[in-house]
Design a protein around this motif. Structure first.
Motif, PDB file in Angstrom:
ATOM      1  N   ASP A   1     -54.840  83.262 -42.871  1.00  0.00           N
ATOM      2  CA  ASP A   1     -55.954  83.858 -42.132  1.00  0.00           C
ATOM      3  C   ASP A   1     -56.426  85.160 -42.766  1.00  0.00           C
ATOM      4  O   ASP A   1     -57.604  85.517 -42.665  1.00  0.00           O
ATOM      5  CB  ASP A   1     -55.537  84.108 -40.675  1.00  0.00           C
ATOM      6  CG  ASP A   1     -55.479  82.817 -39.870  1.00  0.00           C
ATOM      7  OD1 ASP A   1     -55.624  81.737 -40.480  1.00  0.00           O
ATOM      8  OD2 ASP A   1     -55.274  82.881 -38.643  1.00  0.00           O
ATOM      9  N   ILE A   2     -55.512  85.854 -43.428  1.00  0.00           N
ATOM     10  CA  ILE A   2     -55.904  87.072 -44.159  1.00  0.00           C
ATOM     11  C   ILE A   2     -56.783  86.709 -45.351  1.00  0.00           C
ATOM     12  O   ILE A   2     -57.839  87.311 -45.571  1.00  0.00           O
ATOM     13  CB  ILE A   2     -54.654  87.850 -44.641  1.00  0.00           C
ATOM     14  CG1 ILE A   2     -53.888  88.416 -43.447  1.00  0.00           C
ATOM     15  CG2 ILE A   2     -55.062  88.974 -45.593  1.00  0.00           C
ATOM     16  CD1 ILE A   2     -52.520  88.973 -43.807  1.00  0.00           C
TER      17      ILE A   2
ATOM     18  N   SER B   1     -52.426  94.842 -39.595  1.00  0.00           N
ATOM     19  CA  SER B   1     -51.460  94.340 -38.609  1.00  0.00           C
ATOM     20  C   SER B   1     -51.007  92.925 -38.968  1.00  0.00           C
ATOM     21  O   SER B   1     -49.843  92.559 -38.764  1.00  0.00           O
ATOM     22  CB  SER B   1     -52.083  94.344 -37.205  1.00  0.00           C
ATOM     23  OG  SER B   1     -52.398  95.661 -36.802  1.00  0.00           O
ATOM     24  N   ALA B   2     -51.923  92.137 -39.510  1.00  0.00           N
ATOM     25  CA  ALA B   2     -51.592  90.764 -39.908  1.00  0.00           C
ATOM     26  C   ALA B   2     -50.580  90.753 -41.049  1.00  0.00           C
ATOM     27  O   ALA B   2     -49.654  89.928 -41.066  1.00  0.00           O
ATOM     28  CB  ALA B   2     -52.856  90.023 -40.307  1.00  0.00           C
TER      29      ALA B   2
ATOM     30  N   ILE C   1     -57.466  91.348 -34.287  1.00  0.00           N
ATOM     31  CA  ILE C   1     -56.288  91.880 -34.992  1.00  0.00           C
ATOM     32  C   ILE C   1     -56.733  92.337 -36.374  1.00  0.00           C
ATOM     33  O   ILE C   1     -57.456  91.617 -37.082  1.00  0.00           O
ATOM     34  CB  ILE C   1     -55.184  90.813 -35.119  1.00  0.00           C
ATOM     35  CG1 ILE C   1     -54.608  90.482 -33.739  1.00  0.00           C
ATOM     36  CG2 ILE C   1     -54.067  91.278 -36.049  1.00  0.00           C
ATOM     37  CD1 ILE C   1     -53.508  89.437 -33.769  1.00  0.00           C
TER      38      ILE C   1
ATOM     39  N   LEU D   1     -51.746  87.750 -30.995  1.00  0.00           N
ATOM     40  CA  LEU D   1     -50.620  87.645 -31.916  1.00  0.00           C
ATOM     41  C   LEU D   1     -50.063  86.219 -31.916  1.00  0.00           C
ATOM     42  O   LEU D   1     -49.733  85.671 -32.968  1.00  0.00           O
ATOM     43  CB  LEU D   1     -49.523  88.641 -31.528  1.00  0.00           C
ATOM     44  CG  LEU D   1     -49.829  90.127 -31.764  1.00  0.00           C
ATOM     45  CD1 LEU D   1     -48.708  90.985 -31.198  1.00  0.00           C
ATOM     46  CD2 LEU D   1     -50.029  90.410 -33.253  1.00  0.00           C
TER      47      LEU D   1
ATOM     48  N   CYS E   1     -50.262  83.565 -41.165  1.00  0.00           N
ATOM     49  CA  CYS E   1     -50.806  84.928 -41.238  1.00  0.00           C
ATOM     50  C   CYS E   1     -51.492  85.157 -42.575  1.00  0.00           C
ATOM     51  O   CYS E   1     -52.621  85.671 -42.637  1.00  0.00           O
ATOM     52  CB  CYS E   1     -49.694  85.956 -41.046  1.00  0.00           C
ATOM     53  SG  CYS E   1     -48.969  85.993 -39.398  1.00  0.00           S
TER      54      CYS E   1
ATOM     55  N   ILE F   1     -58.033  87.404 -36.640  1.00  0.00           N
ATOM     56  CA  ILE F   1     -58.468  88.314 -37.701  1.00  0.00           C
ATOM     57  C   ILE F   1     -59.970  88.207 -37.910  1.00  0.00           C
ATOM     58  O   ILE F   1     -60.676  89.214 -38.014  1.00  0.00           O
ATOM     59  CB  ILE F   1     -57.727  88.014 -39.024  1.00  0.00           C
ATOM     60  CG1 ILE F   1     -56.218  88.119 -38.822  1.00  0.00           C
ATOM     61  CG2 ILE F   1     -58.171  88.977 -40.114  1.00  0.00           C
ATOM     62  CD1 ILE F   1     -55.410  87.759 -40.057  1.00  0.00           C
TER      63      ILE F   1
ATOM     64  N   LEU G   1     -52.251  83.967 -33.833  1.00  0.00           N
ATOM     65  CA  LEU G   1     -52.123  84.171 -35.275  1.00  0.00           C
ATOM     66  C   LEU G   1     -50.913  83.447 -35.847  1.00  0.00           C
ATOM     67  O   LEU G   1     -50.986  82.839 -36.927  1.00  0.00           O
ATOM     68  CB  LEU G   1     -52.036  85.665 -35.581  1.00  0.00           C
ATOM     69  CG  LEU G   1     -52.006  86.069 -37.060  1.00  0.00           C
ATOM     70  CD1 LEU G   1     -53.227  85.528 -37.799  1.00  0.00           C
ATOM     71  CD2 LEU G   1     -51.942  87.590 -37.195  1.00  0.00           C
TER      72      LEU G   1
END
Length: 296
Positions: free
Chosen positions: A58-59, A85-86, A81, A5, A55, A76, A8
């Protein structure tokens, strides 16, 4: 899970948000408790919103990151993760930023700083979604993000910003962004695959010239700032130009790291590890402090 986390939201990147304290430093109010509080609140508000952007980035980039030799280790991309959750963490960071902004003293401060942070957020969401694919546009957006940090710091403390200071912030961060892109070009030349879609629109000749130009103009802009009548009158000192020596040394050192050592991929990590740069920044800050707070 906890370490992933943290990876991230990238708290080590929060160092960039120290730029919100530039108005307080250059404004001569470094010892003012109310300005210190306002700057610290703005720092954390920007840090949380930046983490929300990380976040989202990275998604969006999860598939590309999985093909990258270094970024494939991101939480991710590595599967540590989940995307769901992201998204939740992204929303949490956004809400923390909103809540932190509300801690500012007055309604006007909350609105002004909040608006700047909102502009930063929207701009970076657009950057992550599409705009980072366009060469030159990408580095300009990054540099403008630092200008927004400085503006937020100015609004939070009611300190009027010098035009030279705003220009200098843009130019310095543009210089650092071009240096970072040079690392991408080197990787593309070695592997034959561009780390970013827009890397093919850069090459070493262009990057080297861009770095030289932006470094030169940054130094000139800083000198113009130190000798400008408004600054001399504000600090009652005409000796600030002496600190230009440290700015020159800092720029030369970073060019050395970029061109000779070929490790300009992450300016934040470089600042945290390179002792020469740390000493130059410390000496610059101490000299500036002595000139504006001690020698009057």
């Amino acid at each position: 899970m906890k370490s992933n986390l943290l990876k991230l939201i990238r708290p080590h990147q929060w160092l960039k948000n120290v730029f919100v304290m530039i108005p307080m430093f250059f404004g001569g109010s470094l010892l003012d408790p109310s300005d210190i509080r306002a700057s610290v609140v703005t720092f954390f508000a920007f840090s949380f919103i930046a983490s929300s952007v990380y976040c989202f980035n990275d998604i969006i980039d999860v598939e590309a990151d999985r093909r990258h030799p270094v970024k494939c280790k991101r939480p991710i991309a590595s599967g540590a993760i989940s995307v769901r959750s992201a998204w939740a963490l992204m929303a949490l960071m956004f809400l923390l930023s909103v809540g932190t902004v509300c801690l500012l003293d007055t309604y006007t401060h909350v609105i002004n700083v909040g608006l700047v942070i909102l502009i930063y957020y929207i701009l970076n969401i657009l950057y992550c979604s599409k705009l980072k694919q366009y060469a030159i546009v990408d580095v300009c957006i990054i540099a403008f993000g630092f200008v927004l940090r400085v503006l937020a710091g100015g609004f939070a403390t009611d300190i009027a910003l010098s035009k030279w200071l705003v220009l200098m912030t843009f130019l310095l961060t543009l210089f650092l962004s071009f240096a970072k892109r040079r690392d991408d070009v080197l990787r593309m030349n070695e592997t034959g695959e561009p780390p970013r879609k827009n890397t093919i629109r850069y090459n070493l000749t262009f990057i080297n010239q861009a770095i030289t130009i932006t470094a030169s103009v940054t130094l000139v802009c800083y000198i113009m700032y130190t000798v400008s009548p408004e600054v001399v009158n504000r600090f009652h000192s005409d000796l600030l130009y002496l600190t230009s020596v440290f700015v020159l040394l800092g720029l030369l050192r970073y060019i050395q790291i970029t061109v000779v050592d070929k490790r300009s991929g992450d300016p934040t990590k470089m600042m945290l590890r390179d002792r020469f740069t740390q000493c130059v920044v410390l000496l610059w800050a101490l000299t500036f402090l002595v000139l504006i707070y001690v020698i009057k």
